[in-house]
Design a protein around this motif. Structure first.
Motif, short mmCIF file in Angstrom:
data_model
loop_
_atom_site.label_atom_id
_atom_site.label_comp_id
_atom_site.label_asym_id
_atom_site.label_seq_id
_atom_site.Cartn_x
_atom_site.Cartn_y
_atom_site.Cartn_z
N LEU A 180 0.80 -1.22 0.00
CA LEU A 180 0.00 0.00 0.00
C LEU A 180 0.84 1.28 0.00
CD1 LEU A 180 -2.80 1.26 0.02
CD2 LEU A 180 -2.79 1.07 2.53
N PRO A 181 1.86 1.42 0.85
CA PRO A 181 2.65 2.67 0.84
C PRO A 181 3.29 2.95 -0.51
CG PRO A 181 3.08 1.42 2.84
CD PRO A 181 2.29 0.52 1.95
N ALA A 182 3.80 1.90 -1.16
CA ALA A 182 4.44 2.09 -2.47
C ALA A 182 3.42 2.53 -3.51
CB ALA A 182 5.13 0.79 -2.91
N VAL A 183 2.22 1.95 -3.44
CA VAL A 183 1.17 2.32 -4.39
C VAL A 183 0.74 3.76 -4.15
CG1 VAL A 183 -1.17 1.81 -5.17
CG2 VAL A 183 0.41 -0.07 -4.65
N ARG A 184 0.66 4.15 -2.87
CA ARG A 184 0.30 5.54 -2.55
C ARG A 184 1.32 6.51 -3.13
NH1 ARG A 184 -0.91 4.32 3.77
NH2 ARG A 184 -3.18 3.95 3.67
#
Length: 246
Positions: A180-184
């Motif tokens: 999730l953090p990378a996608v954000r």
């Protein structure tokens, strides 16, 4: 003086088969025969055969050779049309050579679109297949954005690629949370990634359907569940943002 079919072909540096073919399609007149049935070719036949061969060597289709030989035909117009075709062919060949040079420089598979050659070696076969499909349905601008996105890999990418199809729900949730953090970050840096098919040449719906179908068939069930979980988490983010600004 008269020549046999073989002699005529040799004089024109062509083949007996070609001469017979020109007879069959009406480009070369059939000569008179001797009493024993042999053809007797004369100077006009040689001249016509040389004309056919010359025009063919220039790239004139045989279907147009007859027209170019008519008295009422404008040869300049036909030659200009041929030159335009050759110009387009040369441009295409130069483009292909440039693309091959990029592929060779990066030692990428030949089927990979040139834009992705610099990043292709670090991708799995599945990722290469996906980008090949994406580059077909997305616009050039979106394809370039996608290439930039691929050039910034995250450590969770390999974990996602290696996820077995029988991974349990807990493993799926953990991986989605780690991704999730990378996608954000990717969405913040590349707003395009929120709606990559928006400017697709054949329409967003067509592109989205094609891309979704590719993912369903190329990813295993556990990977698809991770993507579904990620989508849910991103939707929660969007809801929280909307609520905070309300």
């Amino acid at each position: 003086m008269a020549w046999s079919t073989q002699q005529l072909a040799e004089l024109a540096d062509t083949t007996v088969k070609a001469v017979r073919y020109y007879h069959r399609i009406g480009l070369l007149d059939v000569p008179e025969r001797t009493a024993n049935g042999y053809k007797q070719y004369k100077v006009p036949h040689l001249i016509r055969l040389l004309q056919i061969k010359r025009l063919s060597d220039l790239g004139v289709p045989l279907s147009e050779v007859a027209a170019m030989g008519r008295a009422d035909e404008d040869p300049d117009e036909a030659i200009r049309a041929l030159d335009a075709e050759l110009e387009a062919t040369v441009a295409r060949l130069n483009r292909v050579r440039a693309e091959l040079a990029v592929i060779l420089r990066h030692r990428a598979p030949a089927y990979v679109p040139p834009a992705f050659a610099p990043v292709s070696r670090g991708l799995s076969d599945r990722q290469r297949s996906l980008l090949l499909i994406y580059s077909t349905v997305l616009s050039e601008e979106s394809t370039e954005e996608f290439r930039e996105l691929l050039s910034e890999p995250d450590h969770t990418d390999e974990e996602f690629e290696a996820l077995p199809p029988d991974a349990d729900d807990a493993a799926i949730d953990r991986l989605a949370a780690r991704m999730l953090p990378a996608v954000r970050r990717a969405r913040e840096k590349h707003p395009w990634s929120k709606d990559p098919a928006a400017d697709a040449p054949r329409g967003a719906k067509h592109a989205e359907h094609t891309m979704a179908e590719a993912m369903v068939q190329l990813y295993n069930p556990a990977q698809l569940q991770v993507l579904k979980r990620l989508a849910a988490l991103l939707a929660e983010d969007a809801a929280d943002t909307s609520y905070g600004t309300a």
